[in-house]
Motif scaffolding. Structure first.
Motif, PDB file in Angstrom:
ATOM      1  N   ALA A  49      47.850  26.243  28.653  1.00  0.00           N
ATOM      2  CA  ALA A  49      46.703  27.060  29.030  1.00  0.00           C
ATOM      3  C   ALA A  49      45.417  26.228  28.946  1.00  0.00           C
ATOM      4  N   PRO A  50      44.523  26.391  29.917  1.00  0.00           N
ATOM      5  CA  PRO A  50      43.239  25.687  29.839  1.00  0.00           C
ATOM      6  C   PRO A  50      42.354  26.267  28.736  1.00  0.00           C
ATOM      7  N   ALA A  51      41.314  25.534  28.372  1.00  0.00           N
ATOM      8  CA  ALA A  51      40.441  25.901  27.255  1.00  0.00           C
ATOM      9  C   ALA A  51      39.736  27.230  27.451  1.00  0.00           C
ATOM     10  N   ASN A  52      39.589  27.682  28.691  1.00  0.00           N
ATOM     11  CA  ASN A  52      38.873  28.946  28.921  1.00  0.00           C
ATOM     12  C   ASN A  52      39.808  30.147  29.027  1.00  0.00           C
ATOM     13  N   THR A  53      41.080  30.004  28.636  1.00  0.00           N
ATOM     14  CA  THR A  53      42.012  31.125  28.616  1.00  0.00           C
ATOM     15  C   THR A  53      41.665  32.033  27.439  1.00  0.00           C
ATOM     16  N   LEU A  54      41.665  33.338  27.664  1.00  0.00           N
ATOM     17  CA  LEU A  54      41.356  34.283  26.595  1.00  0.00           C
ATOM     18  C   LEU A  54      42.376  34.158  25.469  1.00  0.00           C
ATOM     19  N   GLY A  55      41.916  34.362  24.249  1.00  0.00           N
ATOM     20  CA  GLY A  55      42.798  34.332  23.093  1.00  0.00           C
ATOM     21  C   GLY A  55      42.560  33.111  22.223  1.00  0.00           C
ATOM     22  N   LEU A  56      43.399  32.944  21.216  1.00  0.00           N
ATOM     23  CA  LEU A  56      43.290  31.822  20.294  1.00  0.00           C
ATOM     24  C   LEU A  56      43.609  30.532  21.041  1.00  0.00           C
TER      25      LEU A  56
ATOM     26  N   GLU B  91      54.785  22.530  22.481  1.00  0.00           N
ATOM     27  CA  GLU B  91      54.663  23.913  22.938  1.00  0.00           C
ATOM     28  C   GLU B  91      53.251  24.267  23.369  1.00  0.00           C
ATOM     29  N   GLY B  92      52.445  23.266  23.725  1.00  0.00           N
ATOM     30  CA  GLY B  92      51.105  23.513  24.214  1.00  0.00           C
ATOM     31  C   GLY B  92      50.084  23.825  23.139  1.00  0.00           C
ATOM     32  N   ILE B  93      50.461  23.696  21.871  1.00  0.00           N
ATOM     33  CA  ILE B  93      49.527  23.958  20.767  1.00  0.00           C
ATOM     34  C   ILE B  93      48.392  22.940  20.818  1.00  0.00           C
ATOM     35  N   ILE B  94      47.160  23.433  20.746  1.00  0.00           N
ATOM     36  CA  ILE B  94      46.002  22.538  20.741  1.00  0.00           C
ATOM     37  C   ILE B  94      45.392  22.522  19.343  1.00  0.00           C
ATOM     38  N   VAL B  95      45.201  21.294  18.823  1.00  0.00           N
ATOM     39  CA  VAL B  95      44.573  21.101  17.538  1.00  0.00           C
ATOM     40  C   VAL B  95      43.307  20.297  17.762  1.00  0.00           C
ATOM     41  N   GLY B  96      42.202  20.774  17.178  1.00  0.00           N
ATOM     42  CA  GLY B  96      40.967  20.021  17.184  1.00  0.00           C
ATOM     43  C   GLY B  96      40.882  19.166  15.935  1.00  0.00           C
ATOM     44  N   LEU B  97      40.368  17.974  16.086  1.00  0.00           N
ATOM     45  CA  LEU B  97      40.155  17.074  14.948  1.00  0.00           C
ATOM     46  C   LEU B  97      38.689  16.713  14.898  1.00  0.00           C
ATOM     47  N   ALA B  98      38.128  16.652  13.690  1.00  0.00           N
ATOM     48  CA  ALA B  98      36.717  16.303  13.509  1.00  0.00           C
ATOM     49  C   ALA B  98      36.586  15.371  12.333  1.00  0.00           C
TER      50      ALA B  98
END
Length: 146
Positions: A84-91, A135-142
């Motif tokens: 899913a792209p970043a602008n998809t509704l939901g988590l 599985e398409g899980i996106i994790v942000g790292l900072a």
């Protein structure tokens, strides 16, 4: 009365082993893993006939973590595209602060995971990126810039 802490985020997955390995590469620790079923879980989540395996991963030395669930019964329901792209509704993502973003990204890339966009510096305060895991899980790292 105030919120005391955020305990965890639940992610329902198809391949529990692959997703556990991904979060361990980020730096979380596997706290426990096992089957979950019975009336109590069915009452809590509002789904009958539940048989699942659950894994809890914790942030070392800090509160919070990620709970993973792989449902065997009933079959999981897919409600959005896998990538899913970043602008998809939901988590959309879970974000972690890390002390060496280059090392984490290097480990994840060695495991076959790629950046969603680019590793960028935001206002000389943080280096940031998104990584797409299994599985398409996106994790942000900072990483804070010193």
């Amino acid at each position: 009365m105030a919120v005391q802490r955020m305990d965890n985020v639940l992610i329902v997955v198809e391949d529990l082993d692959a997703v556990i390995a991904f979060f361990v590469e980020i730096g979380l620790e596997l706290e426990g893993r096992g089957p979950v079923e019975g009336a109590w879980v069915e009452q809590v989540i509002g789904v009958s006939g539940v048989k699942q395996d659950v894994a809890m991963l914790r942030i070392p030395g800090a509160p919070g973590g990620v709970e993973l669930a792989q449902f065997h019964q009933p079959e999981p329901v897919r409600s959005e595209p896998r990538v899913a792209p970043a602008n998809t509704l939901g988590l959309r993502r879970v974000m972690f602060a890390v002390d060496d973003i280059d090392a984490v990204v290097s480990r994840l890339r060695a495991g076959g995971h790629e950046l969603v966009g680019e590793l960028v510096t935001f206002e000389n305060a943080y280096r940031l990126c998104y990584v797409r895991g299994p599985e398409g899980i996106i994790v942000g790292l900072a990483e804070a810039v010193s």
